[in-house]
Design a protein around this motif. Structure first.
Motif: not given
Length: 370
Positions: A135-159
């Motif tokens: 559901i959270a992913a669907g909300n982000v798809i409908r409202h792209p500005r709510r996507f946390r790009f920097n947090a996701t990229v930082q998780r890419f580095e960690v994971v």
């Protein structure tokens, strides 16, 4: 010689249903007051303690117990006396007696039943958490500005990026072990050349992705649980909800995306490193040159083995992220919960990964990808 009783009681001359106490209601002065109260058979609506000079905890307990049995109201005390009576009344709770130990067989059955119920509750909670993530992913798809790009990229580095050294070393050693053990067993039949088949197929199809998933579960899944658990304990997640930020979108979704997208890359990387490790051992012990080794791999390893590994990888990543985040969000009350939930996240993720791997093995065998 009879003992002098410094505290006494008698019905009020004007109202026989009021019992008046006089003297000192203290341990040193109670005497046989408790027994005399037990023998008193008159009707009591109120207990007047205005004539009592002093009262301690034991005296308050005796009066409270008598008042409780007669459903009488205690009055006439000053503020300190009322506070003491209140404390005694609050402490008057039934004592929970320790249950008698069960016989060994019943205890084992009880523990099995408790574990089964807990497992089903956890599975139900995981499914609900997975639904909340979708559901959270669907909300982000409908409202792209709510996507946390920097947090996701930082998780890419960690994971992903930070895990390359340990995953590479583990895979290299696993490739060497597979080649060495396979060569020892196949040498008995003069079929050392089939060691290449063993290395190529088992690493691309099974061990490359599976061992990577176990490593990521122990490394990143535990980190997810510990991070979210600490935030839950310090009420940061509640603060996020208060200011209108969804924790599922801000915390869970970036971690889930990172695990899902990085697992195929880590799985492929691990498989390649394992093949290199196995190839070096074949070169050193079986005198199979690298060119022959690579040519043989291309002949005996079908492309479907790579597809199988790459299909399983994102599912394993999803399971690891959901388990870690779910356990982290369950932390409550104290810091000990963080450690317990972190351990549960790792065990749960590894267990589910192995179960799903068995399911995938049967599924791909049925559709002919063997």
């Amino acid at each position: 010689m009879a003992m002098t009783v410094a505290v006494d009681f008698a019905p009020d001359p004007q109202d026989q249903r009021v019992l008046r106490f006089t003297g000192e209601l203290t341990l040193a002065r109670l005497g046989s007051l408790s027994d005399r109260l037990d023998q008193y058979d008159g009707a009591v609506d109120r207990i007047d303690l205005s004539g009592v000079q002093r009262i301690d905890t034991v005296g308050a307990w005796v009066v409270h117990r008598f008042a409780a049995t007669r459903d009488a109201k205690i009055e006439g005390l000053d503020e300190d006396g009322r506070h003491l009576i209140g404390q005694v009344a609050d402490a008057d709770q039934p004592v929970v007696q320790k249950a008698k130990p069960l016989p060994p067989v019943m205890r084992v059955l009880d523990e099995l039943g408790t574990a089964t119920v807990l497992s089903f509750r956890t599975l139900l909670g995981l499914l609900g958490f997975l639904g909340a993530t979708v559901i959270a992913a669907g909300n982000v798809i409908r409202h792209p500005r709510r996507f946390r790009f920097n947090a996701t990229v930082q998780r890419f580095e960690v994971v992903g990026v930070s895990a390359l050294p340990i995953v590479g070393l583990m895979s290299f050693l696993i490739g060497i072990v597979i080649a060495q053990q396979g060569a020892v067993q196949l040498r008995q039949f003069g079929a050392e050349v089939f060691t290449i088949n063993l290395i190529g197929r088992i690493t691309l199809r099974e061990l490359g992705v599976l061992m990577t998933a176990i490593m990521v579960a122990g490394r990143s899944g535990s980190a997810f649980a510990a991070q979210l658990g600490t935030m839950k304990l310090t009420e940061e997640i509640d603060a996020m909800r208060t200011i209108g930020v969804s924790p599922m979108e801000a915390l869970v979704l970036p971690r889930t995306l990172a695990a899902v997208l990085m697992m195929p890359l880590l799985g492929f990387y691990a498989s390649m490193i394992a093949i290199i490790g196995g190839g070096l051992l074949c070169w050193a012990t079986l005198d199979i040159p690298p060119v022959t080794y690579i040519q043989r791999l291309r002949e005996v390893v079908p492309i479907t083995d790579l597809y199988v590994g790459m299909i399983k990888a994102p599912v394993f990543g999803l399971i690891i992220a959901i388990s870690g985040c779910f356990q982290g969000m369950q932390v409550e009350s104290d810091a000990e919960q963080v450690g317990l939930r972190t351990t549960s996240a790792v065990v749960q993720a590894i267990f589910l990964v192995i179960v799903l791997d068995a399911f995938f093995a049967v599924f791909f065998e049925r559709i002919g990808w063997i």
